[in-house]
Structures are given as structure tokens and as C-alpha cells.
Design a protein around this motif. Structure first.
Motif, short mmCIF file in Angstrom:
data_model
loop_
_atom_site.label_atom_id
_atom_site.label_comp_id
_atom_site.label_asym_id
_atom_site.label_seq_id
_atom_site.Cartn_x
_atom_site.Cartn_y
_atom_site.Cartn_z
N ARG A 247 0.83 -1.21 0.00
CA ARG A 247 0.00 0.00 0.00
C ARG A 247 0.86 1.25 0.00
NH1 ARG A 247 -1.86 2.87 4.25
NH2 ARG A 247 -1.69 1.20 5.79
N LYS A 248 1.95 1.23 0.75
CA LYS A 248 2.83 2.39 0.80
C LYS A 248 3.48 2.65 -0.56
CE LYS A 248 2.18 3.72 4.97
NZ LYS A 248 1.61 5.07 5.27
N ASP A 249 3.77 1.59 -1.32
CA ASP A 249 4.30 1.77 -2.68
C ASP A 249 3.29 2.52 -3.55
OD1 ASP A 249 6.77 0.57 -2.28
OD2 ASP A 249 6.07 -1.42 -2.89
N ARG A 250 2.01 2.15 -3.41
CA ARG A 250 0.98 2.84 -4.18
C ARG A 250 0.83 4.29 -3.72
NH1 ARG A 250 -1.50 -2.20 -3.20
NH2 ARG A 250 -2.85 -1.33 -1.56
N GLU A 251 0.93 4.50 -2.41
CA GLU A 251 0.85 5.87 -1.89
C GLU A 251 1.99 6.73 -2.45
OE1 GLU A 251 0.69 6.32 2.31
OE2 GLU A 251 -1.14 5.14 2.54
N ALA A 252 3.19 6.15 -2.50
CA ALA A 252 4.34 6.91 -2.99
C ALA A 252 4.14 7.32 -4.44
CB ALA A 252 5.61 6.07 -2.83
N THR A 253 3.63 6.40 -5.26
CA THR A 253 3.37 6.72 -6.66
C THR A 253 2.34 7.84 -6.78
OG1 THR A 253 3.89 4.46 -7.34
CG2 THR A 253 2.57 5.79 -8.86
N VAL B 236 -5.91 1.86 4.58
CA VAL B 236 -6.74 0.94 3.81
C VAL B 236 -5.99 -0.36 3.69
CG1 VAL B 236 -7.92 2.71 2.45
CG2 VAL B 236 -5.75 1.82 1.65
N GLY B 237 -6.73 -1.41 3.34
CA GLY B 237 -6.05 -2.67 3.12
C GLY B 237 -5.52 -3.25 4.41
N ALA B 238 -4.34 -3.87 4.34
CA ALA B 238 -3.77 -4.53 5.50
C ALA B 238 -3.40 -3.51 6.55
CB ALA B 238 -2.53 -5.32 5.08
N GLY B 239 -3.79 -3.78 7.77
CA GLY B 239 -3.47 -2.85 8.85
C GLY B 239 -4.39 -1.67 8.82
N ARG B 240 -4.97 -1.31 9.94
CA ARG B 240 -5.85 -0.15 9.96
C ARG B 240 -5.22 0.94 10.79
NH1 ARG B 240 -8.00 -3.54 13.79
NH2 ARG B 240 -8.57 -2.56 15.77
N SER B 241 -5.45 2.17 10.41
CA SER B 241 -4.87 3.28 11.14
C SER B 241 -5.59 3.48 12.45
CB SER B 241 -4.94 4.56 10.32
OG SER B 241 -6.27 4.87 10.02
N SER B 242 -4.91 4.07 13.41
CA SER B 242 -5.48 4.23 14.73
C SER B 242 -5.87 5.66 15.01
CB SER B 242 -4.44 3.78 15.77
OG SER B 242 -4.87 4.11 17.05
N PRO B 243 -7.15 5.92 15.36
CA PRO B 243 -7.51 7.24 15.84
C PRO B 243 -6.97 7.42 17.24
CG PRO B 243 -9.37 5.80 15.96
CD PRO B 243 -8.28 5.01 15.37
N PRO B 244 -6.94 8.60 17.71
CA PRO B 244 -6.49 8.64 19.06
C PRO B 244 -7.49 8.09 19.98
CG PRO B 244 -6.13 10.74 18.01
CD PRO B 244 -6.81 9.85 17.07
N GLU C 117 8.79 3.92 4.48
CA GLU C 117 7.92 3.02 5.24
C GLU C 117 7.80 1.68 4.53
OE1 GLU C 117 4.48 5.33 7.55
OE2 GLU C 117 4.63 5.99 5.47
N ALA C 118 7.59 1.70 3.21
CA ALA C 118 7.46 0.46 2.45
C ALA C 118 8.72 -0.38 2.58
CB ALA C 118 7.18 0.78 0.98
N GLY D 182 5.78 13.50 1.27
CA GLY D 182 4.90 12.35 1.51
C GLY D 182 5.35 11.13 0.73
N ALA D 183 5.76 11.34 -0.51
CA ALA D 183 6.25 10.22 -1.32
C ALA D 183 7.52 9.63 -0.73
CB ALA D 183 6.50 10.69 -2.75
N GLU D 184 8.41 10.50 -0.27
CA GLU D 184 9.67 10.03 0.32
C GLU D 184 9.42 9.19 1.57
OE1 GLU D 184 13.25 11.79 3.05
OE2 GLU D 184 12.12 13.19 1.80
N VAL D 185 8.53 9.68 2.44
CA VAL D 185 8.22 8.95 3.67
C VAL D 185 7.56 7.61 3.34
CG1 VAL D 185 6.79 8.96 5.76
CG2 VAL D 185 8.07 11.01 5.10
#
Length: 305
Positions: free
Chosen positions: A153-159, A295-303, A187-188, A180-183
């Protein structure tokens, strides 16, 4: 033959039938109404009752601005006072680590408890990175699989971020997308190599097992959550290992000037940090906000609870 009709006042059965409906009609109507009302009430009692807990969310962990030492002491106090429970059911708990761990270190740290999920973040220095929750019924296999999914997913985000940077006219916007792309690329790369990125876990075990878990090297605190019944309505928010005083988002110097932050800098992502002394204290409530929606594998955490 008397051709005269019946005497006045005696009009026969037909006349009586016409006079009776005055009170008999009302009685019949009331009886029918009572029957219909009872039938309607029975139907309503048989209707399924909606879930009254819809919209209710239980938060377990620390909220932004909360004092971490206070949280840890409160969690330790609650853990010590936890009454015996059905060992077959167990109690949910949020386990915080005092360092970022690699997936292959988890089986030893979390032995003898049932693991539900782990919480991970790539600890890039001076960068805000996304907090993800990965299913972890089997460690380390499930964690590695979840990391691989996040890496894709991070690869797709970077693109996507690079494309947005190329189309942006404003320099600041272009810089934001480029950063954002660099980060996302970093991460990927980290997740794909099974990085030392796991800093908490959600487990389920009997109270005595949770108390023993809290004494293990590398465990910062165990926050029991006996009130949790449904994981899909619970948000787990552990403190970051590098933060020692107050919960706050990590400084991101790529976009904003660094502001005073008394937390320690995040370690590099080369592996897990050395173990620290056993956690002597522990307590509860949302950690840092993710930098991108999950999205996808792993879900983000709200506080926090």
C-alpha cells in the motif's frame, strides 16, 4: 279481522333490533379495538430490538496531552486489583513495549497469552509516520504478512504522491507531496524487511497471566480492559516508546520548524532496541495521529478511555 297495526309503542322484533345498536354497537367496537391493540402489542414485543451500543466506542490507552507516567501507574494499579476471571475467557489488555520490536522478537515477549493484534509504526527520526494495527493470531507469521500488505500500500501511496507533486503548481504543495512520497517509500522499505516497528500488542489472558506478563523484560506496561466485549468497537492507543512525559505527535521537521519536544528522538529502523528493565507500573487512554488514512492490511489508529 283487526286490520289495525300493532299498538303504538309495540313495533315488534324488527323495531327492537333497530333500537339496540345504541349500546351494543359501542360494546362490540370496544371489544374489537381491545383485540387489535393486544395483537399489535404482541407484534411489537416480537420485533427484534436494535443494538443499543451502536455508536459507543471504548478507548484504551493514552490521549494526546495525557501524562504517560500517570497512565502507567494507573494501569499497574488496575492490573494488581484485577479480580480472578474465567480462565477460558480471559481479559483483554493493551501491552506497551519500551522499544520498537521486530516480529521475530514477539513470540518470546508474548508467550503464554493469546495475541489479537499488534500496533506498529516505522520510527523515522523527525518524521510523522502512520500507526497501523496488524492482526496477529500467529506470531510472527501474521505480523510479517500484515507488514507486507502495508508495504504494498505504501508503494501505491508513494506513486500517487509523486504524481500529485508533478501536477502541483504551488511550491509548498509540491514539497508536501514530495515529502509524503519520500516517507511512504521509506515506510514500504522498512515493512518489507520486517522492521523493528512493533511497539504494542492487544492480548487476552487470565489476570494472573497478565500480571506475569507485566514483569517481563521489554514490557513497559499492561493496561487491562475488562470492560471490552467487542473489539470492533474498541480503539487501542498505546504510548510511543520514545515518549516519556506527555503524549504528543512526533515533530515533523520536513514541513514545519521543530518545536520543543521533551520526548526522545525515535531510533533508526535497523532493528529492535535493546531490552530495558521490567515495567514496574502501568495505565490507560489515543496516541499520535496517523499521517495518512489506512486501507487494506493494517488499519490506522484514531487517538481514550
Amino acid at each position: 279481522m283487526d286490520a289495525a297495526g300493532p299498538p303504538p309503542g309495540d313495533r315488534g322484533p324488527l323495531a327492537d333490533a333497530r333500537r339496540r345498536p345504541g349500546w351494543l354497537g359501542w360494546a362490540a367496537a370496544l371489544s374489537v379495538g381491545a383485540v387489535l391493540l393486544a395483537a399489535g402489542w404482541t407484534d411489537r414485543r416480537d420485533e427484534p430490538v436494535g443494538d443499543r451500543t451502536v455508536g459507543e466506542v471504548t478507548r484504551v490507552g493514552v490521549a494526546p496531552g495525557d501524562a504517560i507516567p500517570t497512565y502507567l501507574r494507573s494501569a499497574a494499579t488496575e492490573l494488581a486489583a484485577l479480580p480472578p476471571a474465567d480462565a477460558s475467557a480471559g481479559t483483554y489488555a493493551l501491552v506497551s513495549f519500551d522499544a520498537y520490536l521486530r516480529p521475530d522478537a514477539l513470540p518470546a515477549v508474548l508467550a503464554d497469552v493469546s495475541v489479537v493484534e499488534v500496533v506498529a509504526r516505522v520510527p523515522l527520526p523527525d518524521r510523522q509516520t502512520e500507526v497501523v494495527h496488524l492482526a496477529a493470531q500467529r506470531t510472527p507469521q501474521d505480523v510479517l504478512a500484515g507488514m507486507a500488505g502495508v508495504a504494498d500500500r505504501k508503494d501505491r501511496e508513494a506513486t500517487d504522491q509523486r504524481d500529485r507533486a508533478a501536477a502541483a503548481a504551488e511550491p509548498l504543495l509540491r514539497r508536501t507531496y514530495s515529502t509524503g512520497a519520500e516517507v511512504a517509500v521509506r515506510e514500504a522499505r522498512a515493512y518489507r524487511t520486517g522492521c523493528g516497528c512493533v511497539y504494542a500488542a492487544v492480548v487476552r489472558a487470565a489476570p494472573d497471566a497478565l500480571r506475569e506478563l507485566a514483569t517481563r523484560p521489554g514490557v513497559r506496561g499492561v493496561d487491562p480492559a475488562p470492560e471490552v466485549r467487542r473489539l470492533d468497537r474498541t480503539v487501542f492507543l498505546p504510548p510511543l516508546p520514545e515518549q516519556r512525559d506527555v503524549v504528543r505527535p512526533p515533530a515533523d521537521t520536513a514541513l514545519t520548524p521543530e518545536v520543543g519536544d521533551s520526548s526522545e528522538a525515535a531510533p533508526d529502523v535497523t532493528g529492535s532496541s535493546p531490552d530495558r528493565a521490567p515495567a514496574g507500573t502501568a495505565r490507560r487512554p489515543p496516541t499520535t495521529a496517523p499521517t495518512s488514512p489506512d486501507v487494506g492490511a493494517g488499519r490506522s489508529s484514531p487517538p481514550s478511555r
